[in-house]
Design an enzyme around this catalytic site. Sequence first.
Site, PDB file in Angstrom:
ATOM      1  N   CYS A  69      -9.110  -6.909   1.182  1.00 52.45           N
ATOM      2  CA  CYS A  69      -9.617  -5.354   1.816  1.00 52.45           C
ATOM      3  C   CYS A  69     -10.658  -4.419   1.652  1.00 52.45           C
ATOM      4  O   CYS A  69     -10.976  -3.806   2.665  1.00 52.45           O
ATOM      5  CB  CYS A  69      -8.331  -4.500   0.708  1.00 52.45           C
ATOM      6  SG  CYS A  69      -7.074  -5.868   0.185  1.00 52.45           S
TER       7      CYS A  69
ATOM      8  N   GLN B 120       0.670  -9.816  -6.075  1.00 55.03           N
ATOM      9  CA  GLN B 120       0.181 -10.967  -6.409  1.00 55.03           C
ATOM     10  C   GLN B 120       0.681 -11.720  -7.671  1.00 55.03           C
ATOM     11  O   GLN B 120       0.330 -12.858  -8.027  1.00 55.03           O
ATOM     12  CB  GLN B 120      -1.375 -11.062  -6.714  1.00 55.03           C
ATOM     13  CG  GLN B 120      -2.478 -10.420  -5.576  1.00 55.03           C
ATOM     14  CD  GLN B 120      -2.869 -10.742  -5.023  1.00 55.03           C
ATOM     15  OE1 GLN B 120      -2.386 -12.297  -4.831  1.00 55.03           O
ATOM     16  NE2 GLN B 120      -3.603 -10.311  -3.596  1.00 55.03           N
TER      17      GLN B 120
ATOM     18  N   SER C 157       4.840  -6.828  -1.705  1.00 62.17           N
ATOM     19  CA  SER C 157       4.654  -7.339  -0.178  1.00 62.17           C
ATOM     20  C   SER C 157       5.058  -8.066   0.587  1.00 62.17           C
ATOM     21  O   SER C 157       5.184  -9.957  -0.700  1.00 62.17           O
ATOM     22  CB  SER C 157       2.993  -7.107  -0.913  1.00 62.17           C
ATOM     23  OG  SER C 157       2.792  -7.314   0.950  1.00 62.17           O
TER      24      SER C 157
ATOM     25  N   ASN D  25      -6.220  -8.854  -8.187  1.00 63.56           N
ATOM     26  CA  ASN D  25      -5.757  -9.149  -6.629  1.00 63.56           C
ATOM     27  C   ASN D  25      -7.830 -10.595  -6.602  1.00 63.56           C
ATOM     28  O   ASN D  25      -7.909 -11.060  -5.735  1.00 63.56           O
ATOM     29  CB  ASN D  25      -5.813  -9.027  -5.577  1.00 63.56           C
ATOM     30  CG  ASN D  25      -6.736  -7.407  -5.579  1.00 63.56           C
ATOM     31  OD1 ASN D  25      -5.930  -6.615  -6.422  1.00 63.56           O
ATOM     32  ND2 ASN D  25      -7.211  -7.385  -4.180  1.00 63.56           N
TER      33      ASN D  25
ATOM     34  N   THR E 249       0.693  -1.380   0.064  1.00 63.85           N
ATOM     35  CA  THR E 249       0.045   0.030   0.050  1.00 63.85           C
ATOM     36  C   THR E 249       0.909   0.833   0.101  1.00 63.85           C
ATOM     37  O   THR E 249       0.577   2.120  -1.306  1.00 63.85           O
ATOM     38  CB  THR E 249      -1.162   0.465   0.988  1.00 63.85           C
ATOM     39  OG1 THR E 249      -1.622  -1.126   0.747  1.00 63.85           O
ATOM     40  CG2 THR E 249      -2.319   1.498   1.169  1.00 63.85           C
TER      41      THR E 249
HETATM   42  N1  PMP Z   1      -1.662  -4.698  -4.084  1.00 66.78           N
HETATM   43  C1  PMP Z   1      -1.929  -5.849  -4.551  1.00 66.78           C
HETATM   44  C2  PMP Z   1      -2.456  -6.270  -5.443  1.00 66.78           C
HETATM   45  C3  PMP Z   1      -2.996  -6.602  -3.308  1.00 66.78           C
HETATM   46  O1  PMP Z   1      -3.804  -7.949  -3.512  1.00 66.78           O
HETATM   47  C4  PMP Z   1      -2.858  -5.935  -2.260  1.00 66.78           C
HETATM   48  C5  PMP Z   1      -2.806  -6.213  -0.759  1.00 66.78           C
HETATM   49  N2  PMP Z   1      -4.320  -7.581  -0.388  1.00 66.78           N
HETATM   50  C6  PMP Z   1      -1.420  -4.571  -2.388  1.00 66.78           C
HETATM   51  C7  PMP Z   1      -1.628  -4.340  -3.480  1.00 66.78           C
HETATM   52  C8  PMP Z   1      -1.628  -3.900  -0.644  1.00 66.78           C
HETATM   53  O2  PMP Z   1      -0.519  -5.044  -0.063  1.00 66.78           O
HETATM   54  P1  PMP Z   1      -0.068  -4.455   1.443  1.00 66.78           P
HETATM   55  O3  PMP Z   1      -1.356  -5.445   2.449  1.00 66.78           O
HETATM   56  O4  PMP Z   1       1.622  -5.233   1.499  1.00 66.78           O
HETATM   57  O5  PMP Z   1      -0.962  -2.806   1.547  1.00 66.78           O
END
Ligand code: PMP
Length: 380
Positions: free
Chosen positions: A327, A180, A200, A150, A70
């Site tokens: 999310c 992903q 991540s 995702n 993020t």
């Molecule tokens: N980008 C994608 C495609 C994700 O799937 C995610 C997590 N759901 C993120 C960004 C954000 O990652 P993080 O949980 O490390 O902030």
Amino acid sequence: MIYLDNAATTKPAECAIHAAELCLKQDFGNPSSLHRFGLNAQLHIDLARKQIAESLGTEPERIIFTSGATESNNFALRGITSVYGKRNKKKIITSAVEHASVRNTLDELEKQGYEIIRVQPDAQGRFHAEDFLSQLDEQVFFISMMLVENETGRILPVQEVFQKVRKRYPEIILHCDAVQAYMKIPFKLKTLSADLLSISAHKIHGIKGTGALFVRKSVRLKPLLTGGKQENALRPGTEAVPLISAFGEAVSMMKKNISERLTNTQKKKAFLWEKLSALPDIYFNSERENAFSSPYIVNFSVKGIRSEIMLHYLEQKEIYVSSGSACSKGAKSDVLSAYSILENLADSAIRVSFSEETTEEELFQLVQAIEEAQKNLIHQ
Ligand code: PMP
């Protein structure tokens, strides 16, 4: 317990936990300190940076640690816009299905006066490079595209778009959210032609709370934070040494068998697809063809049963899946709407996402539980 929500997060690997523990119990110094304790902590960061750089085929100096993807996405989008977004360079091209950390950041930049072009998929849910390329003009300064989406696992034609843009408009900055795809779908940073790439740790058996941004040498970014000189002065703040060290170890473990894992996962996807297809009222929101959809994610709707009801039904049987994306916390999925999935089916969407530990037996139990839910919840 059957855990099938690996796109939301993965179980930390033993090697990652061990690395974190070492940094918590023994090498707990501040990496900026000049004494031995500080140096020991710094060595853990150096190693992780090398492990991650190697996995991407780049130099360690190009990797900036963040608090997660993020932040990496926010950093890329805001950091680039601050430097390269000018009065005559106001256009950003992206897809309509980006993660919230890209989508919501671009919404904010739009309010600040930038023009955001959100490319839509076709009626089948596929993205075409031409639809991105046809938007190019002298005003575009930035393109942000995810490699694997995702919620349904769709693969976007990032490489084709980036390579062609690189030839026609070499000054446009190219960012890829590869969260992903990293350690799951093989890709090479060099062939992808990305200037910036977000990853991540917790999606690949690391620990939540850290991630990284690859930044090409020639690219300038304005930091999100002001503070010390950590991470080349691009990301100030004392580094999360235990998490970073765990990230590096998870990468080292995962990079050994990406191709073998991919083949095994394709078999699991085919198995689940076949078993689900034998049930009535199942509608797939992902694509069966692996060239267009990651085998790690299968999204489908069980007509007549809302996602939340199904999720809790399965939970009672200790089977853990997701409704759309974790999310969104149960909110309506903008991504499924972008694929024109009918609202009543989008309300019933279930996302199953695999890890190397997922077995066919577990998937069989999932399908049995869904069949049972159809009998108990619809036909009573
Ligand atoms: N980008 C994608 C495609 C994700 O799937 C995610 C997590 N759901 C993120 C960004 C954000 O990652 P993080 O949980 O490390 O902030």
